[in-house]
Design a protein around this motif. Structure first.
Motif, mmCIF file in Angstrom:
data_model
loop_
_atom_site.group_PDB
_atom_site.id
_atom_site.type_symbol
_atom_site.label_atom_id
_atom_site.label_comp_id
_atom_site.label_asym_id
_atom_site.label_seq_id
_atom_site.Cartn_x
_atom_site.Cartn_y
_atom_site.Cartn_z
ATOM 1 N N GLU A 35 24.321 -39.274 40.277
ATOM 2 C CA GLU A 35 23.415 -40.220 39.628
ATOM 3 C C GLU A 35 23.378 -39.845 38.154
ATOM 4 N N GLU A 51 24.753 -43.057 43.255
ATOM 5 C CA GLU A 51 23.581 -43.311 44.097
ATOM 6 C C GLU A 51 23.327 -44.812 44.183
ATOM 7 N N GLU A 52 22.962 -45.278 45.348
ATOM 8 C CA GLU A 52 22.689 -46.700 45.578
ATOM 9 C C GLU A 52 21.564 -47.190 44.679
ATOM 10 N N GLY A 53 21.779 -48.321 44.020
ATOM 11 C CA GLY A 53 20.751 -48.918 43.167
ATOM 12 C C GLY A 53 20.621 -48.296 41.791
ATOM 13 N N SER A 54 21.482 -47.345 41.450
ATOM 14 C CA SER A 54 21.395 -46.689 40.142
ATOM 15 C C SER A 54 22.180 -47.480 39.098
ATOM 16 N N ASP A 55 22.026 -47.080 37.842
ATOM 17 C CA ASP A 55 22.773 -47.681 36.733
ATOM 18 C C ASP A 55 23.731 -46.624 36.188
ATOM 19 N N PRO A 73 28.529 -48.431 39.412
ATOM 20 C CA PRO A 73 28.173 -49.653 38.684
ATOM 21 C C PRO A 73 28.910 -49.842 37.364
ATOM 22 N N SER A 88 29.766 -52.998 40.157
ATOM 23 C CA SER A 88 28.837 -54.129 40.140
ATOM 24 C C SER A 88 28.415 -54.479 38.719
ATOM 25 N N THR A 126 25.133 -59.560 43.379
ATOM 26 C CA THR A 126 24.183 -60.099 44.352
ATOM 27 C C THR A 126 22.782 -59.999 43.786
ATOM 28 N N LYS A 127 21.978 -61.033 44.009
ATOM 29 C CA LYS A 127 20.612 -61.043 43.482
ATOM 30 C C LYS A 127 19.600 -61.000 44.574
#
Length: 127
Positions: A35, A51-55, A73, A88, A126-127
């Protein structure tokens, strides 16, 4: 469409204090999950995942090699990747980048000299 700033660069400095470096000459055998920022100047023989959902941001230097899939990402590549790249956010392929595999991206920037030996696959976030 009109109001979005698609030229926004990924800033490595925003991960100050949360950056991991894999130095030139270092070889990691196994998957890496992180992360923040990851700077790779050595070799990773395994998958790299943020890590999932990180930037998070992965920067692969000219001397760096990743032999495995990347799922991060934001990715800046100037070295060699043997595997799939999944982003992403933003993918930047610098002049010395070589990717032997498919690149799945939302936004991509390719500099003259970069190579992709695979498909470029655009995917809406995806939103």
């Amino acid at each position: 469409m009109w109001g979005k700033d698609k030229t926004k660069k990924v800033d490595f400095d925003r991960h100050a204090g949360r950056t991991t470096m894999i130095a030139k000459g270092t070889v990691i055998n196994g998957d890496v999950q992180f992360e923040g920022g990851l700077l790779v100047e050595g070799t990773i023989k395994g998958n790299v995942r943020a890590e999932e959902g990180s930037d998070s941001l992965l920067r692969l230097s000219e001397a760096g090699v990743i032999e495995g899939d990347i799922n991060v990402p934001n990715v800046i590549i100037n070295g060699k990747v043997v595997g799939e790249v999944h982003s992403s956010g933003h993918v930047e392929l610098a002049a010395k980048a070589i990717v032997n595999g498919n690149v799945h991206y939302n936004l991509i920037e390719m500099v003259m000299g970069s190579q992709v030996n695979g498909a470029l696959v655009h995917a809406q976030p995806t939103k």
